[in-house]
Structures are given as C-alpha cells and as structure tokens.
Design a protein around this motif. Structure first.
Motif, mmCIF file in Angstrom:
data_model
loop_
_atom_site.group_PDB
_atom_site.id
_atom_site.type_symbol
_atom_site.label_atom_id
_atom_site.label_comp_id
_atom_site.label_asym_id
_atom_site.label_seq_id
_atom_site.Cartn_x
_atom_site.Cartn_y
_atom_site.Cartn_z
ATOM 1 N N CYS A 131 0.834 -1.199 0.000
ATOM 2 C CA CYS A 131 0.000 0.000 0.000
ATOM 3 C C CYS A 131 0.872 1.254 0.000
ATOM 4 O O CYS A 131 1.780 1.388 0.833
ATOM 5 C CB CYS A 131 -0.930 0.006 1.204
ATOM 6 N N ASP A 161 -12.846 1.994 -6.619
ATOM 7 C CA ASP A 161 -11.904 1.113 -7.327
ATOM 8 C C ASP A 161 -10.719 1.898 -7.886
ATOM 9 O O ASP A 161 -9.589 1.405 -7.904
ATOM 10 C CB ASP A 161 -12.626 0.381 -8.463
ATOM 11 N N LYS A 162 -10.978 3.118 -8.325
ATOM 12 C CA LYS A 162 -9.916 3.964 -8.865
ATOM 13 C C LYS A 162 -8.854 4.251 -7.806
ATOM 14 O O LYS A 162 -7.651 4.137 -8.060
ATOM 15 C CB LYS A 162 -10.527 5.273 -9.374
ATOM 16 N N THR A 213 -10.760 -4.903 -4.656
ATOM 17 C CA THR A 213 -11.742 -4.045 -5.315
ATOM 18 C C THR A 213 -12.894 -3.772 -4.364
ATOM 19 O O THR A 213 -13.024 -4.424 -3.323
ATOM 20 C CB THR A 213 -12.295 -4.723 -6.575
ATOM 21 N N LYS A 237 -2.593 0.714 -4.457
ATOM 22 C CA LYS A 237 -2.148 -0.683 -4.474
ATOM 23 C C LYS A 237 -2.689 -1.480 -3.278
ATOM 24 O O LYS A 237 -1.963 -2.215 -2.604
ATOM 25 C CB LYS A 237 -0.615 -0.768 -4.526
ATOM 26 N N LYS A 238 -3.992 -1.331 -3.063
ATOM 27 C CA LYS A 238 -4.641 -2.021 -1.946
ATOM 28 C C LYS A 238 -4.804 -3.513 -2.213
ATOM 29 O O LYS A 238 -4.986 -4.310 -1.287
ATOM 30 C CB LYS A 238 -6.004 -1.370 -1.663
ATOM 31 N N ASN A 239 -4.780 -3.916 -3.480
ATOM 32 C CA ASN A 239 -4.931 -5.331 -3.837
ATOM 33 C C ASN A 239 -6.316 -5.853 -3.478
ATOM 34 O O ASN A 239 -6.479 -6.983 -3.019
ATOM 35 C CB ASN A 239 -3.851 -6.189 -3.168
ATOM 36 N N LYS A 257 -6.948 1.002 -6.593
ATOM 37 C CA LYS A 257 -5.903 0.620 -7.552
ATOM 38 C C LYS A 257 -4.699 1.544 -7.427
ATOM 39 O O LYS A 257 -3.539 1.087 -7.436
ATOM 40 C CB LYS A 257 -6.451 0.670 -8.973
#
Length: 290
Positions: free
Chosen positions: A30, A136-137, A147, A143-145, A140
């Motif tokens: 993250c 979601d934007k 959705t 980098k949370k990995n 991403k």
C-alpha cells in the motif's frame, strides 16, 4: 513477552494482550502505509506462539480478557493453525473472552464459510479489515490489492459466519481530484456491509512511503486543511445507510474526535462537524499522528 520489530494494534485493543502470530504484513504494498517496514513477513512457529502465551500467564496476565492476534494480517494463517492457537489461548488463559485480528479482504475471501464459522465458534470474535476506500480507482492507485466488490463480499461473508467486523477508511486518501468519489463510494461499502464498527482515520503522508514521493513530485494532491477533510466526511455521512453500526473518527490523526451510531446519530455528527468548521475547533497538526 517477545516482540519482533514495531508492533501495531487498533486503538480499541489498548488493554489487550498482543500476541504476534505473524511477523509483518503479507501484502506490504500500500502506497500510503509506513507500517511493518522493519521486518519481512512470515508466520511464526506455532510452538513459539504457545511459549508466549505461557510466558504471559507466568508474568501475571492470568486474568486477561482480551487477546489481539498481530501482526498485519493474522487471518492469512491456515485455519487449522488458527484454531490450534485459539484453543491454546483458552486453555492457558481461561479468562479470555475476546480474540480479534487484522484480516485483509482477500484473507477473508480465501476462507471457506465453514472455516470462518469454525473460527467464530472457537472464540475468534472480530476481524479488523482495512478497506481504506470504496473507490476502485483509488484502491488501484494505492495498491490495496482489493476491489470494492471484493471488500463488500468479504464483509458480508464475515457477517454470514457470525464474525463481527470493524471496517477502517482513510479520509483524504483520494486527494483533491477524487474527494466526492472517495466519500460516496466509501459510503456504499459501509452501507452494503453494515459492519458492527466503522472508523475513519485521516490521511497523514509519511516520509519513506511511495505516496510521499508522489506528493513531493506533484503527482498526488492532498486535501488542503481540515475544511476539505470535513467536506468529504460530510458527504460520506450523508450517503450512509448502515443502521446500528458504531462509528468512530477519534484516532490521533483526526482533526475532531467524532463518535456515534449510524443512522440515528448522523444528524448530530453533521452538526458537530459544522460547529467545528464554523469555530475552527481543530486539533493542531503538531498533535495529529499515527
């Protein structure tokens, strides 16, 4: 007790025995996070963990009631091993009546429903899940990995298994450009899950993180001042429908401590925010920290 590296816990676990079942974070990507940088992820040897439980008993913690399983995502441990440790906790420390842990959305999703139910029946009471955002934007970008759909599915899966959840979001994580999207999409996540607890931290950009570099290079534009944070938070609260969820925004990073229960206390929370903005009743930046 033996601890490796810096140990982190949720604020509500201040009186808990912290038991390191894992070291570090398995998904240490993250962009905003400065935690666990002093160690490499691994699952501890179970015999060592049991030794720590015995050590806690010998050092006068026989009457302890709460245990928090650290580090970053203890739920990633195999279910049979989790059950073994939970049973050992109850065997050695019989007064324990609450066991909690961090769990990333994908840690939850990989568990079968019967596994989660078995964990709940053995004495695991609640999972702290960092959603951070519902967009979601944004997810991403940081980098949370995970959705939005995966976060919602994980939260609903915990509820179906009878496990309580505490969902954390971060005010300001989307920056200026994504203020509205962050607020509205995050509200959708809480409204869909209806967790027992929900909390808002406020973004602090920590040196050494990728987000800090993005800020310095002009790629990330943070919200400017508490007024922008509260504009976002107001929009979040106005889009919430999560009856009975206990809400807290009283972390050290927050400008104003807020506490209430959705949906009944939303008008009072909005009034408190309005009063804080009108009268500039904010915690000084020097006192805001992780």
């Amino acid at each position: 007790m033996r601890y490796e590296g810096t140990v982190y816990r949720p604020p509500s676990e201040a009186r808990s025995l912290i038991l390191q079942l894992t070291i570090g974070c398995a998904r240490d990507e993250c962009t905003f996070c400065s935690m666990y940088k002093d160690k490499k992820f691994r699952i501890r040897d179970l015999d060592e963990v049991v030794e720590d439980i015995i050590m806690a008993k010998k050092h006068g913690m026989l009457g302890i009631e709460r245990v928090f399983l650290a580090d970053g995502d203890a739920l990633i441990v195999k279910t049979k091993d989790l059950l073994y440790i939970i049973n050992k906790i109850h065997e050695i420390l019989p007064t324990v009546n609450r066991i909690t842990a961090y769990g990333a959305p994908k840690d939850v999703l990989v568990k079968k429903p019967e596994e989660l139910k078995a964990l709940r029946e053995s004495g695991l009471n609640m999972i702290y899940m960092g959603a951070e955002s519902g967009s979601d934007k944004i997810l991403k970008a940081v980098k949370k990995n995970a959705t939005q759909a995966e976060i919602i599915e994980a939260g609903q899966k915990l509820k179906t298994a009878g496990l309580k959840s505490s969902i954390t979001l971060i005010s300001g994580l989307g920056g200026i450009e994504n203020l509205e999207e962050h607020a509205i999409e995050s509200a959708k996540v809480i409204s869909a899950i209806k967790p027992e607890y929900a909390s808002l931290l406020t973004l602090l950009i920590e040196p050494g993180t990728p987000l800090y570099d993005q800020w310095k290079s002009g790629e990330f534009h943070p919200l400017e001042g508490p007024e922008s944070i509260f504009k976002e938070m107001t929009l979040f609260l106005k889009n919430i429908d999560s009856e009975g969820t206990v809400f807290r925004a009283n972390h050290a990073s927050n400008y104003v401590p807020l506490a209430g229960t959705f949906n009944q206390d939303i008008p009072a929370l909005l009034a408190q925010i309005e009063n804080a903005v009108k009268n500039q009743l904010f915690r000084p930046d020097a006192f805001r920290q992780l």
